[in-house]
Structure formats: structure tokens, C-alpha cells
Design an enzyme around this catalytic site. Sequence first.
Site, PDB file in Angstrom:
ATOM      1  N   TYR A   2       0.868  -1.193   0.088  1.00 34.74           N
ATOM      2  CA  TYR A   2       0.026   0.001  -0.127  1.00 34.74           C
ATOM      3  C   TYR A   2       0.906   1.148  -0.036  1.00 34.74           C
ATOM      4  O   TYR A   2       0.748   2.005  -0.863  1.00 34.74           O
ATOM      5  CB  TYR A   2      -1.119  -0.072   1.249  1.00 34.74           C
ATOM      6  CG  TYR A   2      -1.675   1.128   1.356  1.00 34.74           C
ATOM      7  CD1 TYR A   2      -2.863   1.138   0.427  1.00 34.74           C
ATOM      8  CD2 TYR A   2      -1.639   2.143   2.113  1.00 34.74           C
ATOM      9  CE1 TYR A   2      -3.801   2.110   0.442  1.00 34.74           C
ATOM     10  CE2 TYR A   2      -2.688   3.230   2.209  1.00 34.74           C
ATOM     11  CZ  TYR A   2      -3.776   3.223   1.562  1.00 34.74           C
ATOM     12  OH  TYR A   2      -4.568   4.126   1.562  1.00 34.74           O
ATOM     13  N   ASP A   3       1.826   1.328   0.761  1.00 37.49           N
ATOM     14  CA  ASP A   3       2.568   2.556   1.113  1.00 37.49           C
ATOM     15  C   ASP A   3       3.347   2.944  -0.010  1.00 37.49           C
ATOM     16  O   ASP A   3       3.429   3.893  -0.677  1.00 37.49           O
ATOM     17  CB  ASP A   3       3.520   2.399   2.339  1.00 37.49           C
ATOM     18  CG  ASP A   3       2.846   1.980   3.540  1.00 37.49           C
ATOM     19  OD1 ASP A   3       1.650   2.060   3.680  1.00 37.49           O
ATOM     20  OD2 ASP A   3       3.373   1.951   4.726  1.00 37.49           O
ATOM     21  N   ARG A  20       3.477   5.470  15.150  1.00 36.36           N
ATOM     22  CA  ARG A  20       3.265   5.860  16.636  1.00 36.36           C
ATOM     23  C   ARG A  20       2.219   6.940  16.481  1.00 36.36           C
ATOM     24  O   ARG A  20       1.583   7.261  17.480  1.00 36.36           O
ATOM     25  CB  ARG A  20       4.444   6.290  17.320  1.00 36.36           C
ATOM     26  CG  ARG A  20       5.276   5.048  17.679  1.00 36.36           C
ATOM     27  CD  ARG A  20       6.548   5.613  18.675  1.00 36.36           C
ATOM     28  NE  ARG A  20       7.343   6.381  17.862  1.00 36.36           N
ATOM     29  CZ  ARG A  20       8.433   5.967  16.995  1.00 36.36           C
ATOM     30  NH1 ARG A  20       8.482   4.732  16.987  1.00 36.36           N
ATOM     31  NH2 ARG A  20       8.928   6.743  16.104  1.00 36.36           N
ATOM     32  N   ARG A  80       0.114  10.178  13.892  1.00 38.14           N
ATOM     33  CA  ARG A  80      -0.037  10.586  12.462  1.00 38.14           C
ATOM     34  C   ARG A  80      -1.057  11.957  12.863  1.00 38.14           C
ATOM     35  O   ARG A  80      -1.827  11.927  13.540  1.00 38.14           O
ATOM     36  CB  ARG A  80      -1.151   9.471  12.015  1.00 38.14           C
ATOM     37  CG  ARG A  80      -0.708   8.621  11.344  1.00 38.14           C
ATOM     38  CD  ARG A  80      -0.795   8.710   9.806  1.00 38.14           C
ATOM     39  NE  ARG A  80      -0.261   7.665   9.145  1.00 38.14           N
ATOM     40  CZ  ARG A  80       1.223   7.521   8.832  1.00 38.14           C
ATOM     41  NH1 ARG A  80       1.810   8.784   9.313  1.00 38.14           N
ATOM     42  NH2 ARG A  80       1.781   6.634   8.311  1.00 38.14           N
TER      43      ARG A  80
HETATM   44  N1  LIG Z   1     -10.083   6.365   4.274  1.00 40.18           N
HETATM   45  C1  LIG Z   1      -9.119   6.959   4.660  1.00 40.18           C
HETATM   46  O1  LIG Z   1      -9.124   7.091   5.735  1.00 40.18           O
HETATM   47  C2  LIG Z   1      -8.083   6.956   3.649  1.00 40.18           C
HETATM   48  C3  LIG Z   1      -6.856   7.643   4.044  1.00 40.18           C
HETATM   49  C4  LIG Z   1      -5.758   7.752   3.165  1.00 40.18           C
HETATM   50  C5  LIG Z   1      -6.087   7.627   1.860  1.00 40.18           C
HETATM   51  N2  LIG Z   1      -7.227   7.063   1.574  1.00 40.18           N
HETATM   52  C6  LIG Z   1      -7.471   6.556  -0.138  1.00 40.18           C
HETATM   53  O2  LIG Z   1      -8.686   7.103  -0.426  1.00 40.18           O
HETATM   54  C7  LIG Z   1      -9.090   6.252  -1.313  1.00 40.18           C
HETATM   55  C8  LIG Z   1     -10.572   5.768  -1.251  1.00 40.18           C
HETATM   56  O3  LIG Z   1     -10.362   5.278   0.168  1.00 40.18           O
HETATM   57  P1  LIG Z   1     -11.898   4.611   1.018  1.00 40.18           P
HETATM   58  O4  LIG Z   1     -11.518   4.702   2.370  1.00 40.18           O
HETATM   59  O5  LIG Z   1     -12.848   5.118   0.447  1.00 40.18           O
HETATM   60  O6  LIG Z   1     -11.605   2.949   0.766  1.00 40.18           O
HETATM   61  P2  LIG Z   1     -12.680   2.009  -0.085  1.00 40.18           P
HETATM   62  O7  LIG Z   1     -11.781   0.761   0.213  1.00 40.18           O
HETATM   63  O8  LIG Z   1     -13.776   2.292   0.819  1.00 40.18           O
HETATM   64  O9  LIG Z   1     -12.629   2.420  -1.390  1.00 40.18           O
HETATM   65  C9  LIG Z   1     -11.840   1.951  -2.569  1.00 40.18           C
HETATM   66  C10 LIG Z   1     -12.531   1.791  -3.728  1.00 40.18           C
HETATM   67  O10 LIG Z   1     -11.900   1.426  -4.717  1.00 40.18           O
HETATM   68  C11 LIG Z   1     -12.372   0.001  -5.199  1.00 40.18           C
HETATM   69  N3  LIG Z   1     -11.205  -0.698  -5.877  1.00 40.18           N
HETATM   70  C12 LIG Z   1     -10.233  -1.239  -5.590  1.00 40.18           C
HETATM   71  N4  LIG Z   1      -9.089  -1.748  -6.413  1.00 40.18           N
HETATM   72  C13 LIG Z   1      -9.860  -1.433  -7.578  1.00 40.18           C
HETATM   73  C14 LIG Z   1      -9.489  -1.548  -9.130  1.00 40.18           C
HETATM   74  N5  LIG Z   1      -8.330  -2.218  -9.266  1.00 40.18           N
HETATM   75  N6  LIG Z   1     -10.321  -1.167  -9.856  1.00 40.18           N
HETATM   76  C15 LIG Z   1     -11.439  -0.554  -9.664  1.00 40.18           C
HETATM   77  N7  LIG Z   1     -11.812  -0.133  -8.277  1.00 40.18           N
HETATM   78  C16 LIG Z   1     -11.009  -0.833  -7.315  1.00 40.18           C
HETATM   79  C17 LIG Z   1     -13.052  -0.744  -4.253  1.00 40.18           C
HETATM   80  O11 LIG Z   1     -13.987  -1.544  -4.638  1.00 40.18           O
HETATM   81  C18 LIG Z   1     -13.642   0.442  -3.395  1.00 40.18           C
HETATM   82  O12 LIG Z   1     -14.883   0.668  -4.123  1.00 40.18           O
HETATM   83  C19 LIG Z   1      -8.132   5.234  -1.554  1.00 40.18           C
HETATM   84  O13 LIG Z   1      -7.274   5.140  -2.667  1.00 40.18           O
HETATM   85  C20 LIG Z   1      -7.366   5.219  -0.428  1.00 40.18           C
HETATM   86  O14 LIG Z   1      -5.880   4.844  -0.427  1.00 40.18           O
HETATM   87  C21 LIG Z   1      -8.328   6.733   2.082  1.00 40.18           C
END
Ligand SMILES: NC(=O)c1ccc[n+]([C@@H]2O[C@H](COP(=O)([O-])OP(=O)(O)OC[C@H]3O[C@@H](n4cnc5c(N)ncnc54)[C@H](O)[C@@H]3O)[C@@H](O)[C@H]2O)c1
Length: 312
Positions: free
Chosen positions: A140-141, A270, A272
Site C-alpha cells: 500500500y505505502d 506511533r 499521525r
Molecule cells: N479512508 C481513509 O482514511 C483514507 C486515508 C488515506 C487515503 N485514502 C485513499 O482514498 C481512497 C478511497 O479510500 P476509501 O476509504 O474510500 O476506501 P474503499 O476501500 O472504501 O474504497 C476503494 C474503492 O476502490 C475500489 N477498487 C479497489 N481496487 C480497484 C481496482 N483495481 N479497480 C477498480 N476499483 C477498485 C474498491 O472496490 C472500493 O470501492 C483510496 O485510494 C485510499 O487509499 C483513504
Amino acid sequence: MVTGGAGFIGSHLCERLLADGHEVLAVDNYYTGTRPNIRGLLEHPMFEVMRHDITMPLYVETDLIFNLACPASPVYYQRDPVQTLKTSVHGSINMLGLAKRVGATIVQASTSEVYGDPEPVVQDETYWGRVNPIGIRSCYDEGKRAAETLFSDYRRQHGTDTKIVRIFNTYGPRMRPDDGRVVSNFIMQALRGEDITIYGDGAQSRAFCFVDDLVEGLLRMSDTPRDVSGPVNLGNPAELTIRDLATKIITLTGSSSKLVAEPLPEDDPRQRCPDITKAKDLLDWEPTVPLEQGLVRTIAYFEESLAASTAS
Ligand SMILES: NC(=O)c1ccc[n+]([C@@H]2O[C@H](COP(=O)([O-])OP(=O)(O)OC[C@H]3O[C@@H](n4cnc5c(N)ncnc54)[C@H](O)[C@@H]3O)[C@@H](O)[C@H]2O)c1
């Protein structure tokens, strides 16, 4: 166009874009997203949803892309780490290719995880991070870090209008109850009257942003002039300890749950806390929803989902 449009943040973003009068295409492979998340939008004449995996190329017409597709919770992104990395790398290449072809602006949902386990107490955008490249969170990171590189190189090499936001912990209705994230975990445990699991001593701090605030930040970023590329931190700088969060949730749910300690997972940071000076200056943005108010709305959502699942 919103990739990950059936996910937690994506579904709120689609809703807001429609409310603002835009035509919206949600693209999602339903890996963590669900149809119920967008149920309320399906009848909307300006809304369309396409089941598609962004690791495959996509040819559509659009003038603005929000690239949110990527599982965000450790439980899901670690279940298929290779696919997680592909989604960030191949997915970004495909979406950037699309943006380049149609001349669209593209906003990348990056993450505070690019900072890794940070040395500075509060992270601003100039900090390059301290990330383990071979650990269980790396898919992920490092995927998100590589995506940031791709966004920056498409801008430099092809002149694409790319924008990067680094999202910090966000919470709200439509988080998955089983995603292992701290807010959803604590609320579900409290509502079920189960012990609330705290990893480590609970003194690690986090800061939580309500989803409506985050969506506002995403929209403001998408609206910036072409020369604004970010990265820009979006999050709520109001810090509290995990233990305090658990206590607050117990109070708000009126639960009888007790706190129990478990070992800290690998590479768990630790602390954020976002420095949002840049977002304030560039976007005139800062969170407006106080934690308690956001928690009340989130708890109501989980109560409803729990009642629906027990009834069925
Ligand atoms: N929620 C948080 O606190 C947070 C923090 C930092 C970053 N983000 C980023 O924000 C974005 C949305 O996060 P979220 O919390 O809504 O997560 P989530 O898992 O609810 O949403 C991600 C969506 O992407 C879809 N998805 C995953 N892989 C896919 C692919 N290969 N093709 C098409 N669709 C795909 C999933 O089905 C899902 O609907 C992400 O990119 C995440 O990394 C979220």
C-alpha cells in the site's frame, strides 16, 4: 469520473458531485466497494456506474478524474498485496494515460502512509517519509509512493494536469464494519457490547477527518489552476490518543464495553497528524465537523446497518 466510486469516500464524492450538478461516472471493481453504497444514486439521471478494474486500460470521455480506486484498510490491502500494488501502479498508469488522451485533470487520492513511521511529530508535505519497502504494509505505502512518482512524471513529461492530495485518517458513514480500521472497529465492538481492542498501550495518537470535510477538500483541489499539483495534506489536525477515542465511543454509544490491550501490529506508526497549512493557504480549506458530531453520524449509520443485518 470517480474511480473507486462505490467505496467509502468515493460514494460520498459521487453524491456531492451530482448535488453540484455534474455528470458522474463511477468506475469500480467492487473489491471493497459495494452497490448499497451507491444505491441512492442509481436512479439519478446524471449518474452512471461501470464495473471495471483500473489495472486494465479504460477508454471513456471525461474532463475530470478522481483516482480513488485502491483498498484503503490493511485487512483488505494485505489480502491480495500484489493486486494492491498493481492497482496503485498499473491503475495509475492507465488513468494517467486516459487523462493525457482526453486532456482531463486528474486528482490522485494519496495517503499519509507515504510518510511511513514519521520522525517529525506533525507531517508537512516537504517530509519525504520513512517507509519500509519490504514489510506487510509496503504494497500500500510503496504503491501510493510510486503512484505519486507517476503523477509527477506525467506532469513533467507529458504536461498532464495532475494533482496529488495526501489523505489522513478519514471516517464516516459507509465505512465497512469489517475493515479493521480503528473507528469502525471501536464502534462495532461498542454496539455489540464486546471488548474494545486497543493495540499496544493506546497512547499512540491519531487525528480523524469527517468524510464531508474531506470531499470538500478534494473538490477544492480539483478546482485549482493548472500549475497547482500538490501534494497537499488533507486531514484533521485535532489529535487524540486511541485510548481517548475508545472512551469517547463508549460514551456516545452508551455501551458497557471494556478496553483490552493487544500487541501492536508490524510497522504501525506511533503518531499521525497532518500539517494542513498548505491546504489552508492554497485551498482555503480546513475541517469544520467536530469529532463528536461526526462520530454521532457514523454511529447512527452502523446502528442502522447492524439492525438491517440482524433483521435479514
Ligand atoms: N479512508 C481513509 O482514511 C483514507 C486515508 C488515506 C487515503 N485514502 C485513499 O482514498 C481512497 C478511497 O479510500 P476509501 O476509504 O474510500 O476506501 P474503499 O476501500 O472504501 O474504497 C476503494 C474503492 O476502490 C475500489 N477498487 C479497489 N481496487 C480497484 C481496482 N483495481 N479497480 C477498480 N476499483 C477498485 C474498491 O472496490 C472500493 O470501492 C483510496 O485510494 C485510499 O487509499 C483513504
